[in-house]
Design a protein around this motif. Structure first.
Motif, PDB file in Angstrom:
ATOM      1  N   THR A   1      34.493  34.502  71.982  1.00 35.82           N
ATOM      2  CA  THR A   1      33.880  35.051  73.302  1.00 35.82           C
ATOM      3  C   THR A   1      32.385  34.764  73.063  1.00 35.82           C
ATOM      4  O   THR A   1      31.812  35.125  74.304  1.00 35.82           O
ATOM      5  CB  THR A   1      33.976  36.535  73.274  1.00 35.82           C
ATOM      6  OG1 THR A   1      33.473  37.385  72.091  1.00 35.82           O
ATOM      7  CG2 THR A   1      35.807  36.986  73.230  1.00 35.82           C
ATOM      8  N   GLY A   2      31.991  34.139  72.274  1.00 31.72           N
ATOM      9  CA  GLY A   2      30.575  33.641  72.496  1.00 31.72           C
ATOM     10  C   GLY A   2      29.366  34.635  71.896  1.00 31.72           C
ATOM     11  O   GLY A   2      28.249  34.365  72.221  1.00 31.72           O
ATOM     12  N   ASP A   3      29.810  35.667  71.047  1.00 35.51           N
ATOM     13  CA  ASP A   3      28.881  36.706  70.680  1.00 35.51           C
ATOM     14  C   ASP A   3      28.846  36.376  69.074  1.00 35.51           C
ATOM     15  O   ASP A   3      29.412  36.999  68.420  1.00 35.51           O
ATOM     16  CB  ASP A   3      29.502  38.067  71.086  1.00 35.51           C
ATOM     17  CG  ASP A   3      28.652  39.232  70.579  1.00 35.51           C
ATOM     18  OD1 ASP A   3      27.477  38.923  70.228  1.00 35.51           O
ATOM     19  OD2 ASP A   3      28.963  40.254  70.942  1.00 35.51           O
ATOM     20  N   SER A   4      28.059  35.472  68.922  1.00 37.47           N
ATOM     21  CA  SER A   4      27.923  34.964  67.535  1.00 37.47           C
ATOM     22  C   SER A   4      27.180  36.001  66.653  1.00 37.47           C
ATOM     23  O   SER A   4      27.641  35.982  65.447  1.00 37.47           O
ATOM     24  CB  SER A   4      27.313  33.540  67.404  1.00 37.47           C
ATOM     25  OG  SER A   4      25.911  33.534  67.923  1.00 37.47           O
ATOM     26  N   ASP A   5      26.211  36.403  66.951  1.00 38.94           N
ATOM     27  CA  ASP A   5      25.546  37.584  66.520  1.00 38.94           C
ATOM     28  C   ASP A   5      26.314  38.768  65.966  1.00 38.94           C
ATOM     29  O   ASP A   5      26.405  39.349  64.771  1.00 38.94           O
ATOM     30  CB  ASP A   5      24.331  38.212  67.366  1.00 38.94           C
ATOM     31  CG  ASP A   5      23.192  36.909  67.750  1.00 38.94           C
ATOM     32  OD1 ASP A   5      23.334  36.089  66.739  1.00 38.94           O
ATOM     33  OD2 ASP A   5      22.298  37.324  68.463  1.00 38.94           O
TER      34      ASP A   5
ATOM     35  N   ALA B   1      32.218  31.094  58.768  1.00 42.71           N
ATOM     36  CA  ALA B   1      31.761  31.586  60.093  1.00 42.71           C
ATOM     37  C   ALA B   1      30.248  30.890  60.515  1.00 42.71           C
ATOM     38  O   ALA B   1      30.133  30.456  61.719  1.00 42.71           O
ATOM     39  CB  ALA B   1      31.417  33.077  60.159  1.00 42.71           C
ATOM     40  N   TYR B   2      29.728  30.831  59.455  1.00 38.71           N
ATOM     41  CA  TYR B   2      28.315  30.030  59.686  1.00 38.71           C
ATOM     42  C   TYR B   2      28.586  28.539  59.979  1.00 38.71           C
ATOM     43  O   TYR B   2      27.985  27.949  60.926  1.00 38.71           O
ATOM     44  CB  TYR B   2      27.326  30.141  58.377  1.00 38.71           C
ATOM     45  CG  TYR B   2      26.789  31.518  58.474  1.00 38.71           C
ATOM     46  CD1 TYR B   2      25.636  31.759  59.508  1.00 38.71           C
ATOM     47  CD2 TYR B   2      26.673  32.400  57.377  1.00 38.71           C
ATOM     48  CE1 TYR B   2      24.935  33.082  59.350  1.00 38.71           C
ATOM     49  CE2 TYR B   2      26.107  33.519  57.300  1.00 38.71           C
ATOM     50  CZ  TYR B   2      25.011  33.839  58.369  1.00 38.71           C
ATOM     51  OH  TYR B   2      24.561  35.070  58.296  1.00 38.71           O
ATOM     52  N   TYR B   3      29.453  28.075  59.297  1.00 42.16           N
ATOM     53  CA  TYR B   3      30.118  26.445  59.552  1.00 42.16           C
ATOM     54  C   TYR B   3      30.405  26.313  60.937  1.00 42.16           C
ATOM     55  O   TYR B   3      30.092  25.516  61.773  1.00 42.16           O
ATOM     56  CB  TYR B   3      31.125  25.866  58.775  1.00 42.16           C
ATOM     57  CG  TYR B   3      30.753  26.108  57.151  1.00 42.16           C
ATOM     58  CD1 TYR B   3      29.618  26.256  56.611  1.00 42.16           C
ATOM     59  CD2 TYR B   3      31.901  26.110  56.376  1.00 42.16           C
ATOM     60  CE1 TYR B   3      29.383  26.013  55.383  1.00 42.16           C
ATOM     61  CE2 TYR B   3      31.649  25.987  54.778  1.00 42.16           C
ATOM     62  CZ  TYR B   3      30.209  26.057  54.377  1.00 42.16           C
ATOM     63  OH  TYR B   3      29.946  26.148  52.912  1.00 42.16           O
ATOM     64  N   THR B   4      30.979  27.351  61.577  1.00 37.83           N
ATOM     65  CA  THR B   4      31.738  27.237  62.912  1.00 37.83           C
ATOM     66  C   THR B   4      30.339  27.280  63.849  1.00 37.83           C
ATOM     67  O   THR B   4      30.665  26.651  64.995  1.00 37.83           O
ATOM     68  CB  THR B   4      32.478  28.515  63.220  1.00 37.83           C
ATOM     69  OG1 THR B   4      33.495  28.561  62.184  1.00 37.83           O
ATOM     70  CG2 THR B   4      33.046  28.517  64.509  1.00 37.83           C
TER      71      THR B   4
ATOM     72  N   GLU C   1      25.735  26.317  61.532  1.00 38.57           N
ATOM     73  CA  GLU C   1      24.555  26.888  60.450  1.00 38.57           C
ATOM     74  C   GLU C   1      25.179  26.703  59.432  1.00 38.57           C
ATOM     75  O   GLU C   1      25.316  27.818  58.545  1.00 38.57           O
ATOM     76  CB  GLU C   1      24.294  28.193  60.866  1.00 38.57           C
ATOM     77  CG  GLU C   1      23.421  28.406  62.279  1.00 38.57           C
ATOM     78  CD  GLU C   1      22.712  29.698  62.365  1.00 38.57           C
ATOM     79  OE1 GLU C   1      22.449  30.331  61.398  1.00 38.57           O
ATOM     80  OE2 GLU C   1      22.560  30.071  63.597  1.00 38.57           O
ATOM     81  N   VAL C   2      25.421  25.320  58.840  1.00 39.24           N
ATOM     82  CA  VAL C   2      26.031  24.916  57.508  1.00 39.24           C
ATOM     83  C   VAL C   2      25.323  25.384  56.220  1.00 39.24           C
ATOM     84  O   VAL C   2      25.736  25.931  55.395  1.00 39.24           O
ATOM     85  CB  VAL C   2      26.583  23.433  57.367  1.00 39.24           C
ATOM     86  CG1 VAL C   2      26.928  23.020  56.171  1.00 39.24           C
ATOM     87  CG2 VAL C   2      27.306  23.010  58.397  1.00 39.24           C
ATOM     88  N   GLY C   3      23.772  25.350  56.557  1.00 38.30           N
ATOM     89  CA  GLY C   3      23.050  25.728  55.278  1.00 38.30           C
ATOM     90  C   GLY C   3      23.074  27.179  55.069  1.00 38.30           C
ATOM     91  O   GLY C   3      23.246  27.480  53.976  1.00 38.30           O
ATOM     92  N   LYS C   4      23.199  28.052  56.103  1.00 35.53           N
ATOM     93  CA  LYS C   4      23.464  29.604  55.914  1.00 35.53           C
ATOM     94  C   LYS C   4      24.779  29.724  55.274  1.00 35.53           C
ATOM     95  O   LYS C   4      24.900  30.604  54.272  1.00 35.53           O
ATOM     96  CB  LYS C   4      23.305  30.279  57.108  1.00 35.53           C
ATOM     97  CG  LYS C   4      21.857  30.403  57.647  1.00 35.53           C
ATOM     98  CD  LYS C   4      21.898  31.110  58.974  1.00 35.53           C
ATOM     99  CE  LYS C   4      20.327  31.389  59.346  1.00 35.53           C
ATOM    100  NZ  LYS C   4      20.252  32.128  60.645  1.00 35.53           N
TER     101      LYS C   4
END
Length: 914
Positions: free
Chosen positions: A710-714, A739-742, A745-748
């Motif tokens: 739904t776009g609420d990544s935080d 989730a970070y990959y999605t 933010e692969v590094g995280k």
């Protein structure tokens, strides 16, 4: 015209060059010759030839019926004798054999209904029929009617020997073996040449446990009767098996082996002998061969069912025992064994139905009462179960009712062996204590445990049981004292060590638990209760090599334990070594892999091996075994979801939910599918229907994914982090990283995995995911370092070896070959591993060796476009462009999940055609 001539010539040649066509009369003559030589099987063949020539030859039917009778093929004998009767053979010739074959089958009603008594019959035949009628009514449990026929027969011919034998059998029917024995002793004095009486005498003496006399009776027949020689040897062998004189029994059977090696009774006796020696594989083979020659033998079905139970093959055990019960519903022994089978297979409702007639007929049989109580407990019918188990406590324990199977070695098996050390009344008291614990009647359990401890103050078991009650009451301090008393009474007692250690683990005292387990292992180095416990602690502490050794020791010492093999297989699965897991389950070959737990692990293994079709087959068998369980449908759905078949995934998830609407994993999975398909609203509806509360990590992961969609990544990240904090499991860490990959933010994501490994440095599964993530993100050197760390702890990690081979090919051909070759030697039947080895050899310039490997990989996995591409490259390098072109064209017909591979294949094909 030429065609017709050719056909006529062929027909002439067939009749003139072949063996002379015999008539039915000549076939019968040959059959009688074989019969006189004792070669009954050859006689049967000749009589069948006669019937092919003339299906209405009454004499052939009659003789065939008599020979089938001698071969103990009762149903076939009945069929042929009745056919002979319809073709006009006199009843006087048919009835003696027909009565015998019907009685042998237990077809007592047919004896009464099909056999007529005519005044035209001789007095002797009528008296024999009266005797048969009496036996039939005894078989039906109609003693009064049986006695009436005996009286009628005696009134006709008091000297008739069949009637006198019927009188003796009537005493046996009444359970009066001593009276029967007295009558038989008088009978054989008057008729010393009546060897059937000597045989019956031996059987009665065996029942009376006068074993020496029984052997003498059988020996009389062996020494004096040519006609009953084989039967007497058989009975004496069976007697000797019963009294555990196995070498003598084997000697008896060897005396008749040459003459009766295919006789069902002989094969049955050999099966019993093997069974008594606990050689269940041979016993199974003998019983199955016996059924080939006597497919209607109830007792063989019964024992074969028992053997399959011993081998842990519950499906086959159930099939064979069901045959016995269908044929003879009153066979309570078969019902008791079948009930044990069904209980072990967790088919408790069926077990209850099967055992109910037995409990009604034998309400005081302690083994029946006990298993009925266990069934009621398993079905949750606690109020009904407790009085049944209390009754079992009051009854004398019947040793014949004890389970004696081999298979999974568990706490229950250990407990059963310990229970056997106590007097019979105490054995049932122990089971009653366990029942009280199970149904949470802890005050009653405590009172019985106190009585037990007072009676046996120096034993370990009473204090262990008391400790178990105290643990249930959360009184850990008193429980620990009770367990320690048990360990003082019996140093390192495994059952006490098990429960004390588990309690300490529950309290977070892992180091103390490990000391308890190690003390026990020092005294009982191969104990099946402790090995998995200490292996689990070692694995959680990151000492994976040590954990693996403990599990391997368990399997080595209990090779037929499915429980042990599943534990080791699961270890290999978690270590990303599915090929070793599969090898563990495939040995020994007689292990029952139709068990639902084994099928579940097989499915997991095939998934890890990227063999979804095999996983579908395994999970499908689970559904066949437990069609009402949502779990198998759920697992099958996960396979289809993995291969991108959302339609079938949804279909199976919905089946799981139709069986159990509250099955949370299925609800979560369906919501995940809806998110994947973009059906966000439907996913939201499912999520809203779940119970409130954020204490479920899987639910939090789903919420995270929903928020991402739904776009609420935080908020999504918060949910994932909350899931990780709750579960402290590698699954949550991996999900957070994904989730970070999605959100790109692969590094995280990689940092999440690295942070997990700082605390859990020997978590091979997570380290492999980290290494693979680094490789996919282009950080090849870091990925290589992680793969090498995996090999330091698990040198045979096939996937790590496989990936290192690919990474190393650009810098060190020999090193790459070494990695690939080791992976290949560990998994020579896996096409993906063979493919890697072939590609490495090809890039190293070893084109002939590469082709040898890649052709094998291609044949094993023709539908894989990448393997086909590599094979084509090897063919071109070896100068065979024609075959390479055909391979590439065929590969284009299949859909590809890898666009880059497909493009490479297209370009290679274009270069060939230019």
């Amino acid at each position: 015209m030429k065609i017709i001539a050719s056909i006529m010539l062929a027909a002439f040649l067939l009749t003139s060059c072949g063996e002379k066509q015999l008539s039915d009369v000549e076939y019968i003559r040959k059959a009688k010759g074989f019969q006189q030589q004792g070669d009954l099987e050859s006689s049967v063949i000749e009589l069948k030839n006669a019937l092919k020539f003339n299906s209405e030859n009454a004499e052939a039917r009659w003789l065939l019926g008599l020979i089938y009778n001698d071969l103990a093929k009762w149903e076939s004998s009945e069929k042929e004798l009745k056919a002979a009767l319809q073709l006009g053979v006199d009843k006087k010739a048919i009835y003696p054999a027909l009565m015998q074959t019907l009685l042998k089958q237990g077809e007592y009603r047919k004896v009464i209904e099909d056999i007529e008594i005519s005044e035209s019959f001789s007095i002797n035949l009528r008296a024999n029929i009266y005797a048969a009628m009496a036996e039939a009514h005894m078989g039906l449990g109609e003693g009064d009617k049986a006695y009436t026929y005996i009286e009628k027969g005696i009134g006709l011919d008091a000297e008739n020997l069949s009637l006198q034998m019927a009188q003796i059998k009537y005493s046996i029917y009444q359970g009066n073996y001593k009276a029967a024995h007295s009558l038989l002793e008088e009978f054989v004095v008057e008729y010393p040449d009546h060897y059937s009486a000597w045989l019956l005498k031996g059987r009665v003496e065996g029942r009376l446990k006068i074993y020496e006399e029984a052997e003498k009776s059988y020996s009389v027949v062996i020494d004096s009767s040519e006609g009953l020689l084989l039967t007497a040897y058989m009975h004496r062998a069976l007697l000797r098996i019963r009294i555990n004189e196995l070498e003598k029994a084997s000697s008896d059977l060897s005396q008749i082996e040459n003459k009766v090696h295919n006789h069902p009774k002989y094969l049955f006796a050999k099966g019993l002998l093997s069974m008594r020696k606990r050689n269940f594989i041979d016993a199974k083979d003998f019983f199955e061969n016996a059924l080939k020659y006597s497919p209607d033998s109830i007792e063989t079905w019964l024992f074969l069912g028992g053997v399959y139970f011993e081998l842990g093959n519950l499906e086959q055990a159930e099939k064979n025992l069901n045959k016995v019960i269908v044929k003879n519903p009153d066979n309570y022994h078969a019902r008791k064994i079948l009930t044990k089978v069904l209980v072990k297979a967790n088919k408790l409702e069926q077990a209850k139905v099967v055992i109910k007639p037995v409990i009604e007929k034998l309400p005081e049989d302690p083994s029946v009462v006990l298993i009925y109580g266990k069934i009621l407990m398993g079905l949750g019918e606690i109020n009904d179960a407790v009085p049944i188990l209390q009754k079992a406590f009051m009854l004398q324990w019947d040793l014949d009712g004890q389970s004696n199977y081999i298979g999974a070695v568990s706490e229950q098996a250990t407990l059963e062996s310990m229970i056997g050390e106590y007097p019979e009344n105490i054995q049932t008291q122990i089971l009653l204590i366990l029942a009280y614990i199970r149904v949470e009647k802890l005050s009653e359990a405590s009172a019985e445990a106190a009585k037990f401890a007072n009676a046996f103050p120096q034993s370990a078991l009473p204090y262990t049981l008391n400790g178990m009650v105290l643990v249930k009451n959360n009184n850990y301090e008193e429980a620990e004292r009770s367990f320690l008393t048990a360990l003082q009474n019996r140093t390192a007692d495994p059952l006490a060590a098990l429960h004390l250690g588990k309690m300490l683990v529950k309290q977070g005292k892992s180091e103390e638990a490990e000391k308890v387990f190690l003390n026990c292992i020092n005294k009982f180095p191969n104990h099946p209760l402790i090995l998995p416990q200490i292996a689990n602690l070692e694995a959680k502490s990151g000492r994976l090599g040590s954990a693996k050794k403990y599990l391997q020791t368990w399997v080595k010492n209990y090779p037929e334990s499915l429980e042990a093999r599943l534990a080791l297989a699961n270890f290999h699965i978690q270590s990303r070594d599915p090929f070793s897991a599969l090898e563990v389950l495939r040995k020994p070959p007689q292990l029952n892999l139709d068990n639902v737990f084994a099928l579940k692990f097989l499915g997991d293994i095939y998934l890890a091996m990227n063999a979804p079709a095999s996983a579908v087959s395994a999970y499908g068998k689970m559904i066949g075994a437990q069609p009402n369980s949502p779990i198998a449908y759920y697992l099958l759905a996960k396979v289809y979801e993995r291969v991108g078949d959302s339609r079938r995934a949804k279909l199976n998830i919905k089946k799981a939910l139709s069986e159990s609407p509250s099955h949370i994993p299925s609800r979560l999975s369906l919501a995940h599918i809806y998110i994947t398909e973009g059906e966000i609203e439907k996913a939201g509806n499912l999520i809203a229907g779940l119970e409130e509360g954020d204490n479920n990590a899987d639910k939090l992961v789903l919420l995270g994914r929903y928020k991402l969609a739904t776009g609420d990544s935080d908020t999504a990240i918060k949910y994932y982090e909350q899931a990780l904090s709750i579960s402290k499991s590698p699954k949550a860490a991996v999900q957070l990283a994904k989730a970070y990959y999605t959100i790109k933010e692969v590094g995280k994501g990689i940092k999440v995995l690295q942070k997990w490994l700082e605390v859990n440095s020997r978590d091979i599964a997570v380290r492999y995911i980290l290494a693979d993530s680094l490789l996919q993100s282009g950080e090849v050197e870091k990925a290589k370092a992680e793969f090498k760390k995996i090999l330091q702890d698990t040198p045979d990690h096939i996937l790590a070896l496989n990936n290192l081979a690919y990474i190393s090919i650009t810098e060190d051909f020999q090193l790459a070959i070494d990695y690939a070759q080791k992976a290949y030697l560990l998994a020579q039947d896996q096409p993906e591993i063979i493919d890697t080895y072939g590609v490495v050899l090809l890039k190293a310039g070893k084109v002939k060796e590469a082709l040898d490997k890649l052709v094998v990989a291609y044949r094993k996995r023709k539908g894989d476009q990448e393997i086909a591409l590599h094979y084509a490259q090897a063919l071109i390098a070896n100068g065979d462009k024609v075959t390479a072109r055909n391979i590439l064209k065929d590969s284009m017909k299949a859909e590809s999940t890898n666009a880059a591979v497909r493009q490479d294949a297209i370009e290679l094909l274009e270069s060939i055609e230019k």
